[in-house]
Design an enzyme around this catalytic site. Structure first.
Site: not given
Ligand code: BG6
Length: 466
Positions: A165, A365
């Protein structure tokens, strides 16, 4: 599109689950580990710190046994840079190498493919003190660290992920615990350094271990226009370029997205690019794309007098004056923590990504953060989590039928762990860890109902999602 006959999940699909080192391991200062930026977090507002978390470091054998019982085909975890190189550069900590070597061997012994994230929000504090990602020296430090872990583990680890991220670290440095609320200008300079560092790491792995595969793991979501007004569509497109495509474009094509670059020029945000940087970015190619997907956003053209009062978090922003304003989507429900629930959105996001890049995709995720209750007889009836995941799997299967090369799905998270900024009670795991925010108790593990459900899903290769 409608499919008359929905094909099953492909053979060899990586049914996985995810965690990250600083959120699950604990043992923050043991066996030679150095401090990371996350270790500065203090308990606050009733929320725990990252010192003990789920204590996976000391429960690793037990946790892998439960993974084997679950039937996992893949386990995505991150290596704590500070366990391997405590000061970020320099001396290597043998005990850190031993811990991850042992974990990897245990996974392989029970038929679980290790998927390793190299860096998940936990920059060594020693590097942060010298400017962190604002300092170009961190590029070299990351490449040196990459070499160490590739040399140690790439004979056994086929799947690698560079930076978790990056887009969220750039957009939300305050909530992701990177220790400072950086200006937008310096956030994009840091971002540039991360692009160069991850490209160099991808190139290095390809040169030294050609059988391995490596990719990035940004947080990618479809951005919907609030209406069919062309101005709302433009707002959605521009925000999507800035939060999503800037990153995949840089990783895949080694160049800056032109819409984002124009935004940089307009707002004096262009990063300093040194000679050789763009060449380095163009030389690093991902073999697949990791994708963290939780929720979609819906936006409209911003009013002229728009004010932004908070920075938001990974799935929740107010907007950017002059570009977009977030609005509620009346078609979608929300989690206890205010994130939209949009299973069809995962199909939309996968299809948008596949049509732009045509690379294999691994969902790295996806999951539901919610309070759970442990009953007196040691059960956790998390039917809400089963419902959430089932709907996302159904849509992922449709995306495969739409033409997406989806190679696996790793929900967040394998086991309960500490959320990035919302504590331990925001639980995501298939395995319950008995502790509270302020009392770690004995950290006993319990299988939730979702554990049994996922076990059946995996055993039937997704044929039975019921
Ligand atoms: C992602 C991160 O942003 O979302 C994870 O990669 C994080 O580290 C997950 O835990 C869920 O977010 P949160 O804020 O609920 O922990």
């Amino acid at each position: 599109m409608h499919h008359d006959h929905v094909k099953p999940f492909p053979e060899g699909f990586l049914w996985g689950a995810s965690t990250s080192a600083y959120q699950v391991e604990g043992a923050w200062d043991e066996d030679g580990k150095g401090m990371s930026v996350q270790d500065l977090t203090e308990p606050h507002d009733g929320i725990t710190d990252f010192k003990v978390t789920s204590d996976h470091y000391h429960h690793m054998a037990e946790d892998v046994e439960l993974m084997a019982e679950l039937g996992l085909k893949a386990y995505r975890f991150s290596i704590a840079w500070t366990r391997i190189i405590p000061e970020g550069v320099g001396d290597i900590n043998r005990k850190g190498l031993e811990f991850y070597g042992d974990l990897i061997d245990r996974l392989i012994a029970v038929g679980i493919e290790p998927v390793v994230t190299m860096y998940h929000f936990d920059l060594p504090l020693a590097l942060q003190k010298q400017g962190g990602w604002s300092n170009r020296a961190t590029i070299d430090a990351f490449v040196d660290y990459s070499r160490v872990i590739f040399d140690a583990f790439a004979d056994r680890v086929k799947y690698w992920l560079t930076i978790n991220e990056q887009n969220m670290m750039v957009l939300h440095s305050a909530v992701l615990g990177t220790g400072e609320d950086v200006s937008e200008k310096s956030a994009y300079q840091q971002c540039h350094h991360m692009f160069v560092a991850s490209s160099k790491a991808m190139k290095l792995l390809h040169e030294t271990h050609p059988g391995c595969k490596i990719g990035p793991a940004p947080n990618i979501i479809s951005v919907y226009p609030a209406s069919s007004k062309p101005e709302d569509v433009a707002a959605a497109n521009e925000w999507s370029c800035l939060r999503n495509w800037l990153y995949y474009d840089a990783y895949v094509y080694g160049r800056y997205n032109p819409i984002v670059w124009a935004y940089f020029e307009e707002h004096d945000l262009c990063p300093t690019i040194e000679p050789g940087d763009l060449e380095a970015m163009a030389e690093g190619h991902p073999d697949y794309l990791g994708m963290n997907y939780y929720a979609t956003e819906t936006v409209q053209a911003p009013p002229a007098d728009m004010e932004v009062t908070s920075g938001g978090d990974q799935q929740h922003t107010q907007g950017i004056p002059g570009m977009y304003q977030s609005v509620a989507n009346p078609n979608l429900g929300k989690t206890q923590y205010g994130w939209t629930i949009d299973p069809v959105g995962i199909r939309n996001t996968l299809c948008e990504t596949a049509s732009r890049y045509d690379l294999p995709i691994l969902i790295t995720e996806n999951g539901l953060g919610q309070h759970d209750t442990l009953t007196e007889d040691g059960k956790v009836h998390d039917d809400y989590r089963i419902d959430f995941l089932r709907k996302h799997y159904e849509q992922a299967r449709l995306a495969i039928n739409d033409g997406v090369k989806l190679i696996g799905f790793c929900p967040w998270s394998y086991i309960d762990l500490v959320s990035t900024h919302e504590g331990f009670n925001k639980r995501y795991g298939f395995v319950y860890v008995d502790r509270t925010e302020d009392d770690v108790k004995e950290l006993k593990r319990y299988k939730k109902d979702s554990f049994d459900w996922y076990k059946k899903v995996i055993a039937t290769n997704g044929a039975d999602l019921g």
